[in-house]
Design an enzyme around this catalytic site. Structure first.
Site, PDB file in Angstrom:
ATOM      1  N   ASN A   1       0.718  -2.500 -12.041  1.00  0.00           N
ATOM      2  CA  ASN A   1       0.534  -1.035 -12.101  1.00  0.00           C
ATOM      3  C   ASN A   1      -0.903  -0.652 -12.455  1.00  0.00           C
ATOM      4  O   ASN A   1      -1.157   0.357 -13.121  1.00  0.00           O
ATOM      5  CB  ASN A   1       1.522  -0.368 -13.078  1.00  0.00           C
ATOM      6  CG  ASN A   1       1.598   1.148 -12.989  1.00  0.00           C
ATOM      7  OD1 ASN A   1       1.887   1.826 -13.973  1.00  0.00           O
ATOM      8  ND2 ASN A   1       1.339   1.719 -11.832  1.00  0.00           N
TER       9      ASN A   1
ATOM     10  N   CYS B   1      -3.558  -1.732  -9.796  1.00  0.00           N
ATOM     11  CA  CYS B   1      -4.315  -1.768  -8.524  1.00  0.00           C
ATOM     12  C   CYS B   1      -3.623  -0.991  -7.410  1.00  0.00           C
ATOM     13  O   CYS B   1      -4.116   0.047  -6.967  1.00  0.00           O
ATOM     14  CB  CYS B   1      -4.542  -3.212  -8.076  1.00  0.00           C
ATOM     15  SG  CYS B   1      -5.546  -4.176  -9.220  1.00  0.00           S
ATOM     16  N   ARG B   2      -2.481  -1.505  -6.918  1.00  0.00           N
ATOM     17  CA  ARG B   2      -1.879  -0.926  -5.710  1.00  0.00           C
ATOM     18  C   ARG B   2      -1.052   0.317  -5.973  1.00  0.00           C
ATOM     19  O   ARG B   2      -1.234   1.343  -5.307  1.00  0.00           O
ATOM     20  CB  ARG B   2      -1.010  -1.988  -5.009  1.00  0.00           C
ATOM     21  CG  ARG B   2      -1.799  -3.129  -4.417  1.00  0.00           C
ATOM     22  CD  ARG B   2      -0.927  -4.315  -4.054  1.00  0.00           C
ATOM     23  NE  ARG B   2      -0.377  -4.945  -5.256  1.00  0.00           N
ATOM     24  CZ  ARG B   2       0.467  -5.955  -5.257  1.00  0.00           C
ATOM     25  NH1 ARG B   2       0.893  -6.438  -4.105  1.00  0.00           N
ATOM     26  NH2 ARG B   2       0.895  -6.472  -6.393  1.00  0.00           N
ATOM     27  N   SER B   3      -0.083   0.242  -6.909  1.00  0.00           N
ATOM     28  CA  SER B   3       0.801   1.403  -7.076  1.00  0.00           C
ATOM     29  C   SER B   3       0.083   2.648  -7.617  1.00  0.00           C
ATOM     30  O   SER B   3       0.479   3.761  -7.254  1.00  0.00           O
ATOM     31  CB  SER B   3       2.046   1.057  -7.903  1.00  0.00           C
ATOM     32  OG  SER B   3       1.739   0.602  -9.185  1.00  0.00           O
TER      33      SER B   3
ATOM     34  N   CYS C   1       4.268  -1.885  -8.256  1.00  0.00           N
ATOM     35  CA  CYS C   1       3.616  -3.159  -7.920  1.00  0.00           C
ATOM     36  C   CYS C   1       3.783  -4.095  -9.116  1.00  0.00           C
ATOM     37  O   CYS C   1       4.670  -3.874  -9.951  1.00  0.00           O
ATOM     38  CB  CYS C   1       2.154  -2.960  -7.517  1.00  0.00           C
ATOM     39  SG  CYS C   1       1.085  -2.293  -8.796  1.00  0.00           S
TER      40      CYS C   1
ATOM     41  N   ASP D   1      -2.132  -8.171  -2.685  1.00  0.00           N
ATOM     42  CA  ASP D   1      -2.611  -7.919  -4.037  1.00  0.00           C
ATOM     43  C   ASP D   1      -4.138  -8.109  -4.057  1.00  0.00           C
ATOM     44  O   ASP D   1      -4.627  -9.209  -3.803  1.00  0.00           O
ATOM     45  CB  ASP D   1      -1.936  -8.925  -4.984  1.00  0.00           C
ATOM     46  CG  ASP D   1      -2.273  -8.657  -6.429  1.00  0.00           C
ATOM     47  OD1 ASP D   1      -3.214  -7.881  -6.686  1.00  0.00           O
ATOM     48  OD2 ASP D   1      -1.599  -9.229  -7.300  1.00  0.00           O
TER      49      ASP D   1
END
Ligand code: 4NP
Length: 144
Positions: free
Chosen positions: A10, A12-14, A7, A114
């Protein structure tokens, strides 16, 4: 299979994608995550990602953010990006079609939004999207 989730930050999402994939696959698979940006290198995941993962029984607090690097094209078989902006950023670093073909939008034809500037509900939504998407990929790639 070596799988990398990517993301922007690195944090939050990934990290969630990494944690969810790890929770579903045995340790013959190597799972990691990275960010296209370098602002958060060395940091733990965002506390909102840590707590949403914990709510679903997944511990991601020991992850450490790192930046995506060109060697990742060699070290990983598949590179899951969270949105089309990540896709452009990663594709811009590819040298050939073999590298390009490793890069996949994790939702295939949509972005994982995001959640960084939003509230806790955004993190739950991201978790649900990634939970479904990882099930699909695990089936499609016959990872178990
Ligand atoms: P991520 O979220 O890409 O899901 O880790 C973000 C985290 C931090 C920033 C942007 C997105 N930032 O601009 O610092």
């Amino acid at each position: 299979m070596n799988i990398l989730a990517v993301c922007l930050g690195n944090i939050c999402r990934s990290p969630l994608a990494e944690g969810i994939l790890r929770s579903k696959l045995d340790n013959t698979h190597h799972i990691d995550s990275a960010g296209t940006g370098n602002w958060h290198v060395g940091e733990s995941p965002d506390k909102r990602s840590v707590s949403i993962a914990k709510k679903y029984g997944i511990d991601i607090q020991n992850q450490q953010a790192r930046q995506f690097k060109k060697e990742d094209f060699t070290n990983f078989d598949i590179i899951f990006v969270m949105d089309s902006s990540n896709y452009q950023d990663v594709i811009s670093l590819t040298k050939n079609d073999e590298q390009k073909n490793k890069v996949k939008l994790i939702l295939e034809n949509a972005d994982v939004p995001d959640p960084y500037y939003g509230g806790d509900a955004g993190f739950d939504h991201v978790f649900q999207l990634l939970d479904k998407a990882t099930d699909k990929w695990i089936n499609k790639l016959e990872l178990k």
